[in-house]
Design a protein around this motif. Structure first.
Motif, PDB file in Angstrom:
ATOM      1  N   ASP A   1      33.395  41.672  39.911  1.00  0.00           N
ATOM      2  CA  ASP A   1      34.792  41.742  39.485  1.00  0.00           C
ATOM      3  C   ASP A   1      34.939  40.912  38.220  1.00  0.00           C
ATOM      4  O   ASP A   1      34.772  39.688  38.259  1.00  0.00           O
ATOM      5  N   CYS A   2      35.212  41.565  37.115  1.00  0.00           N
ATOM      6  CA  CYS A   2      35.354  40.849  35.844  1.00  0.00           C
ATOM      7  C   CYS A   2      36.731  40.181  35.793  1.00  0.00           C
ATOM      8  O   CYS A   2      37.746  40.839  36.040  1.00  0.00           O
ATOM      9  N   PRO A   3      36.780  38.883  35.449  1.00  0.00           N
ATOM     10  CA  PRO A   3      38.083  38.207  35.406  1.00  0.00           C
ATOM     11  C   PRO A   3      38.986  38.701  34.277  1.00  0.00           C
ATOM     12  O   PRO A   3      40.167  38.367  34.256  1.00  0.00           O
TER      13      PRO A   3
ATOM     14  N   ASN B   1      39.751  42.190  33.336  1.00  0.00           N
ATOM     15  CA  ASN B   1      40.629  43.268  33.829  1.00  0.00           C
ATOM     16  C   ASN B   1      40.377  43.609  35.291  1.00  0.00           C
ATOM     17  O   ASN B   1      40.823  44.665  35.737  1.00  0.00           O
ATOM     18  N   HIS B   2      39.680  42.761  35.991  1.00  0.00           N
ATOM     19  CA  HIS B   2      39.368  42.998  37.410  1.00  0.00           C
ATOM     20  C   HIS B   2      38.789  44.394  37.644  1.00  0.00           C
ATOM     21  O   HIS B   2      39.319  45.194  38.405  1.00  0.00           O
ATOM     22  N   ARG B   3      37.706  44.656  36.935  1.00  0.00           N
ATOM     23  CA  ARG B   3      36.980  45.892  37.133  1.00  0.00           C
ATOM     24  C   ARG B   3      35.498  45.534  37.280  1.00  0.00           C
ATOM     25  O   ARG B   3      35.085  44.433  36.907  1.00  0.00           O
TER      26      ARG B   3
ATOM     27  N   PRO C   1      39.089  38.140  44.417  1.00  0.00           N
ATOM     28  CA  PRO C   1      38.736  38.198  42.983  1.00  0.00           C
ATOM     29  C   PRO C   1      39.380  37.099  42.154  1.00  0.00           C
ATOM     30  O   PRO C   1      38.829  36.661  41.158  1.00  0.00           O
ATOM     31  N   SER C   2      40.514  36.629  42.583  1.00  0.00           N
ATOM     32  CA  SER C   2      41.217  35.616  41.780  1.00  0.00           C
ATOM     33  C   SER C   2      40.887  34.189  42.217  1.00  0.00           C
ATOM     34  O   SER C   2      41.522  33.252  41.765  1.00  0.00           O
TER      35      SER C   2
END
Ligand code: FES
Length: 120
Positions: free
Chosen positions: A43-45, A47-49, A114-115
Protein backbone atom coordinates in the motif's frame (compact mmCIF):
# COMPACT_ATOMS: atom_id res chain seq x y z
CA UNK A 1 -3.27 -15.20 16.29
CA UNK A 2 -0.76 -15.75 13.52
CA UNK A 3 -0.89 -17.20 10.05
CA UNK A 4 1.87 -18.78 8.03
CA UNK A 5 2.92 -16.56 5.14
CA UNK A 6 5.41 -18.85 3.38
CA UNK A 7 8.76 -20.53 3.90
CA UNK A 8 11.92 -18.43 3.75
CA UNK A 9 13.23 -20.62 0.93
CA UNK A 10 10.27 -19.59 -1.23
CA UNK A 11 11.66 -16.05 -1.27
CA UNK A 12 14.48 -15.39 -3.73
CA UNK A 13 17.44 -13.79 -1.98
CA UNK A 14 17.76 -10.01 -2.54
CA UNK A 15 14.47 -9.88 -4.43
CA UNK A 16 10.88 -9.15 -3.47
CA UNK A 17 7.83 -11.32 -3.75
CA UNK A 18 4.15 -10.42 -3.44
CA UNK A 19 2.02 -12.65 -1.22
CA UNK A 20 -1.61 -12.97 -0.06
CA UNK A 21 -3.13 -12.50 -3.49
CA UNK A 22 -6.47 -10.72 -3.51
CA UNK A 23 -7.96 -9.90 -6.89
CA UNK A 24 -5.19 -8.63 -9.17
CA UNK A 25 -2.75 -7.68 -6.43
CA UNK A 26 -0.96 -9.07 -3.42
CA UNK A 27 -1.81 -7.61 -0.02
CA UNK A 28 1.77 -7.78 1.26
CA UNK A 29 5.26 -8.19 -0.15
CA UNK A 30 8.34 -9.71 1.40
CA UNK A 31 12.00 -8.94 0.82
CA UNK A 32 14.68 -11.42 1.72
CA UNK A 33 18.26 -10.39 2.46
CA UNK A 34 20.04 -13.57 3.43
CA UNK A 35 18.54 -14.80 6.71
CA UNK A 36 16.58 -11.58 7.18
CA UNK A 37 13.02 -11.21 5.87
CA UNK A 38 11.12 -7.92 5.83
CA UNK A 39 7.38 -7.84 5.13
CA UNK A 40 5.52 -4.72 4.01
CA UNK A 41 1.90 -3.90 3.37
CA UNK A 42 1.43 -3.47 -0.39
CA UNK A 43 0.00 0.00 0.00
CA UNK A 44 1.71 3.17 -1.18
CA UNK A 45 1.26 6.06 1.28
CA UNK A 46 0.87 8.46 -1.66
CA UNK A 47 -2.43 7.25 -3.14
CA UNK A 48 -3.02 4.03 -1.20
CA UNK A 49 -2.61 1.78 -4.19
CA UNK A 50 -0.40 -1.29 -4.77
CA UNK A 51 3.20 -0.47 -5.61
CA UNK A 52 4.18 -2.98 -8.27
CA UNK A 53 3.83 -2.55 -12.05
CA UNK A 54 3.81 -6.29 -12.60
CA UNK A 55 3.84 -9.22 -10.28
CA UNK A 56 6.72 -9.22 -7.78
CA UNK A 57 8.28 -6.03 -9.19
CA UNK A 58 8.73 -3.92 -6.05
CA UNK A 59 12.41 -3.01 -6.20
CA UNK A 60 14.58 -0.57 -8.11
CA UNK A 61 16.65 -1.99 -10.96
CA UNK A 62 19.70 -2.26 -8.69
CA UNK A 63 17.63 -3.91 -5.93
CA UNK A 64 18.70 -1.30 -3.40
CA UNK A 65 15.34 0.26 -2.59
CA UNK A 66 11.58 -0.15 -2.95
CA UNK A 67 9.81 1.71 -5.73
CA UNK A 68 6.15 2.52 -6.26
CA UNK A 69 5.80 2.49 -10.00
CA UNK A 70 2.63 4.62 -10.11
CA UNK A 71 4.43 7.92 -9.50
CA UNK A 72 7.98 6.76 -8.74
CA UNK A 73 8.09 7.08 -4.96
CA UNK A 74 11.31 5.56 -3.59
CA UNK A 75 11.51 3.93 -0.16
CA UNK A 76 14.31 2.69 2.07
CA UNK A 77 14.34 -1.12 2.13
CA UNK A 78 14.64 -1.46 5.89
CA UNK A 79 12.78 1.54 7.29
CA UNK A 80 10.11 2.03 4.61
CA UNK A 81 10.89 5.75 4.66
CA UNK A 82 10.03 7.56 1.41
CA UNK A 83 13.09 9.58 0.39
CA UNK A 84 12.09 10.60 -3.15
CA UNK A 85 8.85 11.08 -5.05
CA UNK A 86 5.46 12.55 -4.17
CA UNK A 87 5.21 11.27 -0.59
CA UNK A 88 8.63 12.16 0.81
CA UNK A 89 8.73 11.76 4.58
CA UNK A 90 5.94 9.20 4.75
CA UNK A 91 6.38 5.47 5.40
CA UNK A 92 5.37 2.09 4.11
CA UNK A 93 3.59 0.09 6.78
CA UNK A 94 5.59 -2.87 8.14
CA UNK A 95 3.94 -6.21 8.81
CA UNK A 96 5.46 -7.83 11.91
CA UNK A 97 6.99 -11.13 10.82
CA UNK A 98 8.44 -13.99 12.82
CA UNK A 99 10.60 -16.79 11.40
CA UNK A 100 10.42 -20.06 13.30
CA UNK A 101 13.21 -22.62 13.64
CA UNK A 102 12.08 -24.44 10.50
CA UNK A 103 12.19 -21.28 8.37
CA UNK A 104 8.45 -20.68 8.23
CA UNK A 105 7.43 -17.01 8.22
CA UNK A 106 4.49 -16.04 10.40
CA UNK A 107 2.53 -12.80 10.37
CA UNK A 108 -0.45 -11.60 12.41
CA UNK A 109 -3.88 -12.80 11.28
CA UNK A 110 -4.96 -9.20 11.10
CA UNK A 111 -2.82 -6.96 8.89
CA UNK A 112 -2.03 -3.42 10.06
CA UNK A 113 -4.15 -0.59 8.66
CA UNK A 114 -2.70 1.23 5.62
CA UNK A 115 -2.65 4.47 7.55
CA UNK A 116 -0.91 3.00 10.60
CA UNK A 117 2.19 5.19 10.30
CA UNK A 118 0.88 8.10 8.26
CA UNK A 119 -1.73 9.90 10.26
CA UNK A 120 -2.24 13.42 9.00
S1 FES B 1 0.62 5.88 -5.60
FE1 FES B 1 2.68 5.36 -5.12
S2 FES B 1 3.82 7.08 -5.81
FE2 FES B 1 1.76 7.59 -6.22
Amino acid sequence: MERRLCHRDELPDHLARGLLREGRHDRVFAIRRGAEVIVWLNDCPHNHRPLEYQRDQFLSADGQHIVCYAHSAHFDLRTGHCFAGPCVGRYLVPVPARIDGAGNIWIPDQLPAPSALNQA
